[in-house]
Design an enzyme around this catalytic site. Structure first.
Site, PDB file in Angstrom:
ATOM      1  N   HIS A 194      -2.098   1.720   2.001  1.00 26.50           N
ATOM      2  CA  HIS A 194      -3.367   0.987   2.142  1.00 26.50           C
ATOM      3  C   HIS A 194      -3.959   1.225   3.542  1.00 26.50           C
ATOM      4  O   HIS A 194      -5.151   1.434   3.701  1.00 26.50           O
ATOM      5  CB  HIS A 194      -3.134  -0.521   1.993  1.00 26.50           C
ATOM      6  CG  HIS A 194      -2.916  -0.980   0.583  1.00 26.50           C
ATOM      7  ND1 HIS A 194      -3.825  -0.757  -0.419  1.00 26.50           N
ATOM      8  CD2 HIS A 194      -1.886  -1.674   0.014  1.00 26.50           C
ATOM      9  CE1 HIS A 194      -3.369  -1.298  -1.557  1.00 26.50           C
ATOM     10  NE2 HIS A 194      -2.196  -1.857  -1.324  1.00 26.50           N
ATOM     11  N   HIS A 215       4.297   1.168   1.089  1.00 22.78           N
ATOM     12  CA  HIS A 215       3.200   0.719   0.230  1.00 22.78           C
ATOM     13  C   HIS A 215       2.004   0.267   1.081  1.00 22.78           C
ATOM     14  O   HIS A 215       0.887   0.766   0.915  1.00 22.78           O
ATOM     15  CB  HIS A 215       3.699  -0.430  -0.658  1.00 22.78           C
ATOM     16  CG  HIS A 215       2.664  -0.967  -1.594  1.00 22.78           C
ATOM     17  ND1 HIS A 215       2.605  -0.602  -2.917  1.00 22.78           N
ATOM     18  CD2 HIS A 215       1.651  -1.849  -1.405  1.00 22.78           C
ATOM     19  CE1 HIS A 215       1.583  -1.225  -3.503  1.00 22.78           C
ATOM     20  NE2 HIS A 215       0.993  -2.003  -2.600  1.00 22.78           N
ATOM     21  N   GLU A 216       2.268  -0.644   1.997  1.00 21.75           N
ATOM     22  CA  GLU A 216       1.180  -1.162   2.830  1.00 21.75           C
ATOM     23  C   GLU A 216       0.641  -0.064   3.745  1.00 21.75           C
ATOM     24  O   GLU A 216      -0.553  -0.035   4.066  1.00 21.75           O
ATOM     25  CB  GLU A 216       1.642  -2.379   3.638  1.00 21.75           C
ATOM     26  CG  GLU A 216       2.182  -3.547   2.813  1.00 21.75           C
ATOM     27  CD  GLU A 216       1.254  -4.022   1.701  1.00 21.75           C
ATOM     28  OE1 GLU A 216       0.029  -3.817   1.810  1.00 21.75           O
ATOM     29  OE2 GLU A 216       1.765  -4.584   0.707  1.00 21.75           O
TER      30      GLU A 216
END
Lengths: 504, 504
Positions: free
Chosen positions: B272, B268-269
């Site tokens: 980003h 997820h990160e």
């Protein structure tokens, strides 16, 4: 104190707190750049540091700063809280220096210093002085100009020196260093020709980084370093950095074939860290919340590293612990043999690895070079040759390459000309403090033998840490020891210790 | 372009670079506060962050900013470099909002948000809503006032929303969420009553932090995350933070009894981080070097975490690697069984641990609460009760305590009211992008099966990353997918996937 002054003081404090917020940010950016930053991030970081430093510079030299200084310093003594007046006096010194430098010049200089440290690292690795040369030339030019901006009585180097050691001059240093050298050189020579040659082979046995970290942490705790207000990280070049008394970080570097690098490096930086952690909370985030000088700061690190950390009594407490962490490395090595091994003395190439006895010779060499460089007697391009000549003169050896010669230290690459004498001053201060500590705490050795380092730390807090930048180095040394700087204490300490070790 | 404009543009760029230096410093202070800071340093850090944020705020709202905006926006189109004009327009939006807030109020707010995040952490640990309540009350008051300062057409919440998603309104969200909910609820119900109950027991076998870090790093590399321009650290609450495209850091948290926390958290990160690492270098350190919106940012993280990271094709490539790192944990577990286990769906308490199917329900709940909180329909003291009611309404369960209920998320504690909808928007954008990616890259599954994630990342760079903040979310989604936001793509994706998984 009138209400108006109360308000003025409060606003002045707010102003200092704001400037300090920049300093904390810049401090963290520096810590991060040396410990955690990804490779590709270095250039943009340098740029950001340059810009933010310039912002701080503009704030420091702003009309607002001038307003506060003028108004607070115009008050009668009884109208201002004494420590706030002292802070204003200190800030005034910084202000007076900073306003001499054009803001654009300062910005260029900040970006240059932030960038050239990384260049130095690469140049050292590549053993390539030419890589660093253009940067050094610019840095020296800047510093020569700064010296002219700031002014001086006798020697342009004096103008830089006071940044690190307030009120210090080349005249005093020339005198102190010549007294030091005169008694030290014969001792160094005697040690060199002594038939005593301690076995040091066991120092180079494999010693894992994890185990070394455990030893370092353990000893920092003994020193009363507060891990809840700090942390220990790995870097190429060890340092301690205090963002504020509640966040003081230590770094060390590890050599798995020489545990001394990390061990004594940590104790050294730990000494700096104790100073920063014990600065008075009341003056937090003001200009007084800082070491009195680099020399006084170094007195703390060198006191802990050498006078405590290389003493027999200290190892009577710690040798067993070290042996346990070290695995089989010290099997059959007695405490006495270990003590002798970590105190071998003799000429060496690298300042930060030098022994107590020859350490100040490394400093004298740098001091001479800096003085000549700043007044234009020598140029950057001549540094490698001059370095090697002076190594021969002071230590009788010549570096085989620039990495272990003129490129070994980071200082010049961030523009710190005038910093090196602090190490020698710190060493002399440390020995002078040591004399006073033994006077005040006769059980000094017993405390060390029992791992009870708190009373020693407390003495330093009482006589040094608690004053922050409120007292000058000269005041601190005078009040703690009863006299001005005197190289004889260091010489006495070294003579006693090394005559004994080398059966002279 | 005249020479004068050239100079104006250059000065404007310099001004943005300076503002950006503050942002980088503040970003690093935040990263450090969440990953490395010693306990006792937190308060002083909050103070310093508050002060430095205020300095940046004053710079953003300064006459200097106004001067540049006025002069650049007054030029005819052909007189200004297009992207610089766009940057001025973007900065104008920020300026117009910021000048509404009194500087002193902003400073109080900054210090409050920097402090209350630490309070939230303690309150969550102690399961004590009352501990956080006074902070939340102040934060809500501030945000209600900000909404009035900024103005709005229909709902005060709209004034906050646009901070995270430009041009978004409660009207659009009400519509999109109601369409989403209408088709989603029956699917959730059907999954809940399906007799298919995948075995998940093996997910909770011990899995050491070191091995999990190896897996996380390996997958980040596959995603083309550049470790030379970033790093992976441990935190309590995972995040990604880009100081600039060359320094984009990922953090994750480890649960040695549930590897999914770190694994999917990292992916997820990482999503980003890919956005931030691939922002255009040309616009570096300007207001355009940023994600288009929080929603678009979340589309990247959720695309990678769920659409890629929970797909069968992805695990066809990675399952063997995971098994090797996991020791015996997955002995006898087939790829199919593993795939089903990491895709089990059903009501749960914690948003960040929620499955794909029920995730947006967690968001709808928060959205409703925030709307009511900001327009004064409900008060902070009522939050725990309302939270539990809405959990019952949307997910059919009631949290056993506040830590796993109203206290679970950090957002409100740093004043982020209006942020949560971004997650649901991001999810819908992600599914809509997915549809377009498959259209443009028919070999999508094959690439995943071969661990060849570069073409997928490149599609995102071409359609999303490279535009930074130059295009609006609506423009990006329209140009990449051919239509405006449409919840049906997410619903189609979920229906296909979960009907298959649960044999509906």
């Amino acid at each position: 104190m009138s209400e108006t002054n109360d308000q003025l003081e409060q606003q002045f404090l707010e102003h200092m707190y704001t400037m300090n917020a920049y300093e904390q940010a810049l401090g963290l950016m520096e810590w991060d750049a040396r410990t955690k930053i990804p490779d590709k991030g270095a250039d943009d970081r340098a740029e950001a540091v340059g810009r933010l430093s310039t912002e701080l510079f503009q704030l420091t030299t702003s009309d607002k700063t001038a307003y506060f200084l003028e108004n607070i310093l115009a008050c009668n003594e009884e109208e201002v809280t004494p420590w706030i007046r002292k802070a204003a006096e200190e800030l005034k010194k910084q202000y007076d220096r900073s306003v001499q430098i054009p803001s654009e010049e300062y910005r260029e200089y900040s970006i240059l210093t932030a960038k050239s440290e990384a260049v130095w690292e690469k140049a050292k690795e590549a053993n390539d002085f030419e890589m660093l040369r253009p940067y050094l030339e610019k840095l020296v030019d800047f510093n020569r100009r700064f010296a002219e901006y700031w002014g001086y009585e006798k020697h342009p180097y004096d103008a830089l020196l006071v940044d690190y050691e307030p009120d210090m001059t080349t005249q005093v240093l020339d005198d102190v260093f010549s007294r030091l050298h005169k008694r030290l050189q014969p001792l160094v020579d005697e040690v060199a020709s002594s038939p005593v040659k301690p076995d040091t082979s066991f120092l180079f046995e494999p010693f894992s980084k994890e185990k070394q970290t455990a030893v370092s942490s353990n000893i920092l705790r003994q020193m009363t370093y507060d891990f809840e207000a700090g942390r220990l990280d790995e870097t190429a070049h060890p340092f301690a950095l205090g963002l504020n008394p509640s966040d003081v970080r230590v770094t060390t570097s590890y050599d798995e074939r020489d545990f001394r690098t990390a061990l004594f490096g940590t104790i050294h930086e730990g000494g700096h860290a104790l100073y920063e952690q014990n600065l008075p909370q009341q003056w937090k985030s003001t200009v007084l919340s800082d070491g009195a000088s680099m020399g006084i700061h170094e007195s703390q690190s060198l006191f802990w590293e050498n006078i405590v950390g290389r003493s027999k009594a200290f190892w009577e407490n710690n040798y067993e612990m070290l042996r346990e962490e070290a695995g089989q490395a010290f099997d059959g090595v007695t405490l006495d043999a270990f003590y002798r091994a970590v105190n071998t003395a003799g000429p060496s190439l690298i300042r930060i690895e030098a022994d107590e006895l020859t350490y100040t010779l490394h400093i004298m060499l740098r001091y001479e070079i800096e003085k000549q460089l700043i007044n234009g007697d020598i140029e950057v391009k001549d540094l490698p040759e001059i370095w090697n000549e002076k190594m021969q003169k002071y230590l009788g050896i010549t570096p085989p390459d620039h990495s272990s010669g003129v490129l070994q230290d980071v200082h010049w690459s961030f523009g710190a000309f005038g910093y090196f004498p602090s190490y020698a001053l710190g060493y002399m201060y440390a020995a002078q403090f040591y004399h006073a500590v033994r006077r005040d705490i006769p059980e000094f050795d017993t405390h060390l033998r029992e791992g009870n380092l708190a009373p020693v730390k407390q003495w330093m807090t009482n006589h040094v840490h608690q004053y922050g930048k409120k007292k000058t180095p000269a005041e601190i040394i005078k009040e703690a020891t009863g006299e001005s700087i005197n190289p004889d204490y260091l010489l006495d300490y070294l003579e006693t210790k090394y005559r004994n070790l080398y059966s002279l």
